[in-house]
Design a protein around this motif. Structure first.
Motif, mmCIF file in Angstrom:
data_model
loop_
_atom_site.group_PDB
_atom_site.id
_atom_site.type_symbol
_atom_site.label_atom_id
_atom_site.label_comp_id
_atom_site.label_asym_id
_atom_site.label_seq_id
_atom_site.Cartn_x
_atom_site.Cartn_y
_atom_site.Cartn_z
ATOM 1 N N ARG A 143 2.110 9.325 -14.636
ATOM 2 C CA ARG A 143 1.113 10.273 -14.113
ATOM 3 C C ARG A 143 0.330 9.689 -12.936
ATOM 4 N N SER A 144 0.668 8.474 -12.543
ATOM 5 C CA SER A 144 -0.163 7.780 -11.556
ATOM 6 C C SER A 144 0.348 7.917 -10.125
ATOM 7 N N LEU A 145 1.028 9.006 -9.830
ATOM 8 C CA LEU A 145 1.658 9.161 -8.515
ATOM 9 C C LEU A 145 0.659 9.026 -7.380
ATOM 10 N N ARG A 146 -0.536 9.571 -7.547
ATOM 11 C CA ARG A 146 -1.494 9.585 -6.440
ATOM 12 C C ARG A 146 -2.094 8.210 -6.160
ATOM 13 N N ARG A 147 -1.831 7.250 -7.033
ATOM 14 C CA ARG A 147 -2.348 5.902 -6.787
ATOM 15 C C ARG A 147 -1.455 5.114 -5.829
ATOM 16 N N PHE A 148 -0.333 5.688 -5.449
ATOM 17 C CA PHE A 148 0.557 5.019 -4.510
ATOM 18 C C PHE A 148 0.392 5.629 -3.125
ATOM 19 N N PRO A 149 0.607 4.832 -2.075
ATOM 20 C CA PRO A 149 0.395 5.333 -0.713
ATOM 21 C C PRO A 149 1.196 6.604 -0.458
ATOM 22 N N ASP A 162 12.142 5.798 -4.298
ATOM 23 C CA ASP A 162 12.744 4.650 -4.965
ATOM 24 C C ASP A 162 11.812 3.432 -4.950
ATOM 25 N N GLN A 163 11.061 3.278 -3.866
ATOM 26 C CA GLN A 163 10.102 2.167 -3.801
ATOM 27 C C GLN A 163 8.960 2.376 -4.802
ATOM 28 N N ARG A 164 8.471 3.606 -4.858
ATOM 29 C CA ARG A 164 7.386 3.912 -5.805
ATOM 30 C C ARG A 164 7.854 3.731 -7.241
ATOM 31 N N GLU A 165 9.052 4.220 -7.539
ATOM 32 C CA GLU A 165 9.573 4.082 -8.904
ATOM 33 C C GLU A 165 9.757 2.618 -9.284
ATOM 34 N N GLY A 166 10.172 1.800 -8.326
ATOM 35 C CA GLY A 166 10.301 0.369 -8.591
ATOM 36 C C GLY A 166 8.950 -0.263 -8.904
ATOM 37 N N LEU A 167 7.913 0.128 -8.166
ATOM 38 C CA LEU A 167 6.566 -0.384 -8.415
ATOM 39 C C LEU A 167 6.038 0.091 -9.767
ATOM 40 N N GLN A 168 6.379 1.324 -10.141
ATOM 41 C CA GLN A 168 5.940 1.823 -11.444
ATOM 42 C C GLN A 168 6.568 1.021 -12.585
ATOM 43 N N GLU A 169 7.827 0.629 -12.414
ATOM 44 C CA GLU A 169 8.477 -0.210 -13.426
ATOM 45 C C GLU A 169 7.776 -1.569 -13.511
ATOM 46 N N GLU A 170 7.430 -2.139 -12.361
ATOM 47 C CA GLU A 170 6.713 -3.412 -12.346
ATOM 48 C C GLU A 170 5.341 -3.268 -13.008
ATOM 49 N N LEU A 171 4.700 -2.131 -12.763
ATOM 50 C CA LEU A 171 3.381 -1.871 -13.343
ATOM 51 C C LEU A 171 3.456 -1.857 -14.871
ATOM 52 N N VAL A 224 -1.766 -4.808 -3.908
ATOM 53 C CA VAL A 224 -2.369 -5.762 -2.969
ATOM 54 C C VAL A 224 -1.645 -7.096 -2.979
ATOM 55 N N VAL A 225 -1.335 -7.633 -4.168
ATOM 56 C CA VAL A 225 -0.851 -9.025 -4.231
ATOM 57 C C VAL A 225 0.584 -9.165 -4.746
ATOM 58 N N GLY A 226 1.226 -8.082 -5.182
ATOM 59 C CA GLY A 226 2.587 -8.197 -5.704
ATOM 60 C C GLY A 226 2.598 -8.503 -7.196
ATOM 61 N N ASP A 227 3.769 -8.348 -7.814
ATOM 62 C CA ASP A 227 3.834 -8.353 -9.273
ATOM 63 C C ASP A 227 3.506 -9.688 -9.917
ATOM 64 N N SER A 276 -10.124 8.456 -3.728
ATOM 65 C CA SER A 276 -8.799 8.792 -3.205
ATOM 66 C C SER A 276 -8.348 7.850 -2.091
ATOM 67 N N ASP A 277 -9.287 7.191 -1.414
ATOM 68 C CA ASP A 277 -8.935 6.313 -0.303
ATOM 69 C C ASP A 277 -8.795 4.880 -0.817
ATOM 70 N N PHE A 278 -7.600 4.334 -0.722
ATOM 71 C CA PHE A 278 -7.323 3.002 -1.267
ATOM 72 C C PHE A 278 -8.186 1.926 -0.606
ATOM 73 N N ARG A 279 -8.543 2.137 0.662
ATOM 74 C CA ARG A 279 -9.394 1.157 1.358
ATOM 75 C C ARG A 279 -10.735 0.992 0.651
ATOM 76 N N HIS A 280 -11.286 2.096 0.172
ATOM 77 C CA HIS A 280 -12.565 2.027 -0.517
ATOM 78 C C HIS A 280 -12.426 1.346 -1.878
ATOM 79 N N VAL A 281 -11.302 1.580 -2.530
ATOM 80 C CA VAL A 281 -11.068 0.957 -3.838
ATOM 81 C C VAL A 281 -11.026 -0.562 -3.693
#
Length: 393
Positions: free
Chosen positions: A96-102, A108-117, A147-150, A221-226
């Protein structure tokens, strides 16, 4: 007040670029000193603009958490998912966290990051069986992952989970509720009118729950602020997010007082967090309020808990274990510098409130907080050890 990007051309742009280059140089100077100047890194993380880039965050965040990057754990294996009681819930939350990705990231890149998450979360939980997963935890973990990788994220999140986030990961929400109970006393100290209005509306503090347990990652919503807020929170005391929540409410004073004085209306207003907040101003105010009204002064008004079970009290152990400069020294030094200037203009007010006196500092609400708002950190020894962080009476 909308957040504006600094001008890139002309005098203003030149000043901004010069200031940024100077700050980058100071950060690398602190990183390259022997020993590493963690106090200076905390000051950089708190001051205007935070740590500026993800490349710098990869180097500084581990220092703020006292994580040894030369001894990182191996990447978790897929066997973590077998017979894991948290796997299904983690899977649902991550999907459900799709909006947390750029936006625009390839699927395929997002799905790979979700698996790492998923793997990072399960790895931390398996290594620390005393920790319990909560919905919203993944919002914090994904910020570190992006920010820093898995591999580094795994180490940072584990340290964070056993210290700053520890209260949120209990079997019950008792300690989380206790931290939320600091919100109203902070508001009361600064603006009794807003406090009394919220009490009359019986709105409670549940509107700030998602802010607190995700370090605002879920609601901005803006990752820079987070990541700017994460710079600030990592450099400070674990209760700083509740002080930041309080200054958001205080910043919206007029909206709150203009609202219908009933629970539904006030809750609806406050739960819709504005996206154009003046973040630098609010960060500065939150730091000042922490120094003016430390948790030890507010504890009697918050619900009583066993001190040894909360991150606020165990943070002292974390600091001693890390053998680093105490982060609150940065805030106290900065606040003291500001007070010197404000005392010269007689802008310190004292006013009675329910048989007690409340000190209020009139703060210059300017986005140009720069170097003048921050004092150079000298030594933590200035503060008597017994003063440290006696959070509970």
């Amino acid at each position: 007040m909308a957040r504006r990007s600094p001008p890139r051309n002309g005098v203003g742009g030149h000043d901004f670029d010069s200031k940024k280059k100077r700050k980058v140089a100071e950060i690398y100077q602190a990183l390259n000193s022997d020993p590493i100047d963690v106090a200076a890194l905390r000051r950089m993380a708190i001051s205007e603009g935070g740590l500026l880039t993800d490349e710098i965050r990869c180097k500084v965040w581990p220092k703020l958490l006292s994580v040894n990057t030369d001894d990182l754990p191996p990447l978790p294996g897929k066997e973590l998912r077998e017979d894991n009681k948290d796997y299904q819930q983690v899977l649902l939350d991550v999907r459900r966290s799709l909006r947390r990705f750029p936006p625009g990231m390839p699927d395929d890149q997002r799905e790979g990051l979700q698996e790492e998450l998923i793997d990072i979360i399960l790895h931390v939980l398996k290594r620390n069986p005393q920790l319990h997963y909560y919905q919203g935890y993944h919002d914090i973990v994904v910020t570190f992952l992006l920010v820093v990788g898995d591999r580094l994220a795994t180490a940072l999140v584990e340290k964070l989970s056993t210290h700053h986030l520890r209260d949120f990961m209990d079997p019950t929400m008792d300690n989380t509720k206790h931290i939320l109970n600091y919100l109203m006393p902070i508001i009361d100290q600064v603006n009794p009118e807003v406090h009394d209005f919220m009490q009359s509306a019986e709105v409670g503090t549940i509107f700030a729950l998602s802010w607190l347990i995700t370090w605002f990652g879920h609601v901005l919503s803006d990752f820079r602020h987070v990541v700017r807020l994460y710079d600030f929170f990592l450099a400070c005391h674990p209760l700083m997010p509740i002080y930041f929540a309080a200054v958001i409410v205080l910043y919206r004073e007029q909206e709150v007082l203009d609202c219908e004085c009933d629970m539904a209306s006030v809750h609806h207003l406050l739960s819709q967090i504005p996206q154009d907040l003046p973040y630098e101003t609010l960060i500065s105010r939150a730091g000042d309020l922490f120094v003016q009204f430390p948790p030890s002064e507010l504890a009697r008004e918050a619900a009583q808990q066993q001190a040894e079970r909360t991150a606020a009290s165990t943070f002292k152990d974390f600091e001693l274990a890390s053998v680093q400069q105490r982060p609150d020294t940065v805030l106290r030094q900065r606040f003291r510098e500001r007070l010197r200037g404000e005392e010269r203009t007689k802008s310190i007010l004292t006013k009675p409130r329910t048989n007690r006196f409340v000190k209020l500092a009139v703060m210059g609400l300017t986005v140009a907080l720069g170097a003048a708002a921050l004092a150079v950190v000298k030594s933590a020894l200035e503060w008597a050890p017994k003063f440290e962080l006696q959070i509970f009476p």
